[in-house]
Design a protein around this motif. Structure first.
Motif, PDB file in Angstrom:
ATOM      1  N   VAL A 212       0.954  -1.134  -0.240  1.00  0.00           N
ATOM      2  CA  VAL A 212      -0.225   0.000  -0.147  1.00  0.00           C
ATOM      3  C   VAL A 212       1.324   1.344   0.380  1.00  0.00           C
ATOM      4  O   VAL A 212       0.984   2.272  -0.962  1.00  0.00           O
ATOM      5  N   LYS A 213       1.747   1.105   0.745  1.00  0.00           N
ATOM      6  CA  LYS A 213       2.991   2.704   1.094  1.00  0.00           C
ATOM      7  C   LYS A 213       2.980   2.513  -0.331  1.00  0.00           C
ATOM      8  O   LYS A 213       3.718   3.716  -0.967  1.00  0.00           O
ATOM      9  N   ILE A 216       0.859   4.646  -2.672  1.00  0.00           N
ATOM     10  CA  ILE A 216       0.516   5.511  -2.608  1.00  0.00           C
ATOM     11  C   ILE A 216       2.109   6.475  -2.708  1.00  0.00           C
ATOM     12  O   ILE A 216       1.356   7.410  -3.699  1.00  0.00           O
ATOM     13  N   GLU A 217       2.734   6.537  -1.824  1.00  0.00           N
ATOM     14  CA  GLU A 217       3.816   6.717  -2.330  1.00  0.00           C
ATOM     15  C   GLU A 217       5.069   6.821  -2.916  1.00  0.00           C
ATOM     16  O   GLU A 217       5.418   8.115  -3.714  1.00  0.00           O
ATOM     17  N   ASP A 220       2.279   6.900  -7.158  1.00  0.00           N
ATOM     18  CA  ASP A 220       0.980   8.451  -6.819  1.00  0.00           C
ATOM     19  C   ASP A 220       0.058   8.014  -6.869  1.00  0.00           C
ATOM     20  O   ASP A 220      -1.483   8.558  -8.090  1.00  0.00           O
ATOM     21  N   ARG A 221      -0.840   6.942  -6.630  1.00  0.00           N
ATOM     22  CA  ARG A 221      -1.274   5.826  -6.905  1.00  0.00           C
ATOM     23  C   ARG A 221      -2.067   5.318  -5.853  1.00  0.00           C
ATOM     24  O   ARG A 221      -1.829   5.670  -4.709  1.00  0.00           O
ATOM     25  N   SER A 222      -3.241   5.114  -5.497  1.00  0.00           N
ATOM     26  CA  SER A 222      -4.381   4.930  -4.610  1.00  0.00           C
ATOM     27  C   SER A 222      -4.878   3.560  -4.641  1.00  0.00           C
ATOM     28  O   SER A 222      -4.309   3.042  -5.780  1.00  0.00           O
ATOM     29  N   CYS A 223      -4.914   2.834  -3.617  1.00  0.00           N
ATOM     30  CA  CYS A 223      -5.843   1.820  -3.832  1.00  0.00           C
ATOM     31  C   CYS A 223      -7.230   1.672  -2.635  1.00  0.00           C
ATOM     32  O   CYS A 223      -7.438   2.820  -1.991  1.00  0.00           O
ATOM     33  N   THR A 224      -7.592   0.060  -3.202  1.00  0.00           N
ATOM     34  CA  THR A 224      -9.101   0.442  -2.266  1.00  0.00           C
ATOM     35  C   THR A 224      -8.482  -1.406  -1.681  1.00  0.00           C
ATOM     36  O   THR A 224      -8.146  -2.029  -2.005  1.00  0.00           O
ATOM     37  N   THR A 242      -6.110  -2.525  -7.260  1.00  0.00           N
ATOM     38  CA  THR A 242      -6.096  -1.160  -7.735  1.00  0.00           C
ATOM     39  C   THR A 242      -6.072  -0.791  -9.572  1.00  0.00           C
ATOM     40  O   THR A 242      -6.106  -1.692  -9.872  1.00  0.00           O
ATOM     41  N   GLU A 276     -10.477   9.715 -10.961  1.00  0.00           N
ATOM     42  CA  GLU A 276      -9.259  10.963 -10.869  1.00  0.00           C
ATOM     43  C   GLU A 276      -8.157  10.001 -10.651  1.00  0.00           C
ATOM     44  O   GLU A 276      -8.880   8.773 -10.696  1.00  0.00           O
ATOM     45  N   GLY A 277      -7.642  11.097 -11.195  1.00  0.00           N
ATOM     46  CA  GLY A 277      -6.022  10.033 -11.613  1.00  0.00           C
ATOM     47  C   GLY A 277      -6.340   9.535 -14.047  1.00  0.00           C
ATOM     48  O   GLY A 277      -5.153   9.301 -13.817  1.00  0.00           O
TER      49      GLY A 277
END
Length: 284
Positions: A212-213, A216-217, A220-224, A242, A276-277
């Motif tokens: 997850v880190k 995100i870091e 520069d994406r996100s996940c569920t 993701t 988004e993104g």
């Protein structure tokens, strides 16, 4: 501003590829495989003193006027730019090469390469939410007054143009024109899907926090994070979901390989991702 410039850059690349296919393969071999290009080729046969480029420009101007009258002015600046620039590019090529100059006069090769270049060019233009005008307008008018689906309406218009070439030229050219219509639709769809393809990814890992880190870091994406339960073991577990671009997925895959060789990863193709993104859903 940067996004707009990028869009116009790709539209320019698209119409230049399309212009090359029309100029050196399609137009000189009279392969009228739909679109304003096809109509211009047919008219040019009867009025050879007016070039295909000029005829395309005149036809598009007429069609835009008809569109404003019947379906309103729902044509953005990108479409107007692509339409006028395409005619301009072909006219510019006419200045340096004879109007009927062809790289090949073999009808099969001309159809294959001309349609391939046209399909790639149109696919790139369509992918920027623009078009080259033309028979799209006739299809929209047909759609408005007869309620025929846009895709079917466009296919009907293009087939009418292709069949007309069989009557005006000969049956062989007409058959190649029909083949061009079919191929063009397939190539455009393939190009659009290819340009927009992302990776849809499910991950089960004991190193969930690290993954997850990294998403995100580093990406520069996100996940569920989804709650799950093993069907065989009955153990509670977490699953990450993701969506990433192809290059981002390669980085994630290499990271997971380094931190958790026992991870379970499911990857599938996502042919269109809006939100988004990714692409702005408001544009569709």
């Amino acid at each position: 501003m940067k996004t707009k410039l990028k869009e116009y850059f790709w539209i320019t690349i698209g119409y230049l590829i399309l212009a090359f296919g029309i100029k050196f393969f399609i137009a000189p071999n009279n392969i009228a495989s739909g679109g304003v290009t096809g109509i211009a080729i047919l008219i040019n046969h009867f009025i050879p003193t007016i070039s295909v480029a000029i005829l395309m420009l005149l036809l598009n101007v007429i069609l835009f006027i008809i569109a404003f009258i019947f379906i309103g002015g729902g044509f953005g600046g990108k479409t107007i730019y692509a339409t006028l620039s395409l005619s301009g590019a072909i006219y510019f090529l006419d200045l340096f090469f004879p109007e009927n100059y062809a790289i090949t006069n073999d009808l099969l090769l001309a159809t294959l390469f001309g349609t391939l270049l046209s399909g790639i060019g149109l696919g790139i233009v369509f992918n920027q939410n623009a078009s080259t005008g033309g028979t799209d307008i006739l299809a929209k008018i047909m759609n408005k007054f007869s309620h025929v689906d846009m895709g079917k309406a466009l296919l009907i218009v293009d087939f009418v143009i292709a069949f007309s070439s069989a009557i005006i030229f000969n049956a062989e050219i007409g058959m190649y024109a029909i083949l061009g219509v079919i191929m063009n639709g397939m190539i455009v769809d393939y190009i659009i899907q290819g340009l927009n393809t992302c990776k849809s990814i499910f991950i089960v890992s004991t190193k969930q926090d690290q993954v997850v880190k990294f998403i995100i870091e580093e990406l520069d994406r996100s996940c569920t994070i989804l709650d799950g339960e093993g069907g065989y073991t009955g153990k509670k577990s977490k699953m990450l979901y993701t969506v990433l671009g192809r290059r981002e997925f390669i980085r994630l895959r290499n990271f997971i390989k380094a931190v958790d060789k026992n991870a379970f990863v499911i990857v599938s193709e996502a042919h269109e991702v809006l939100g988004e993104g990714f692409k702005n859903i408001a544009e569709y």
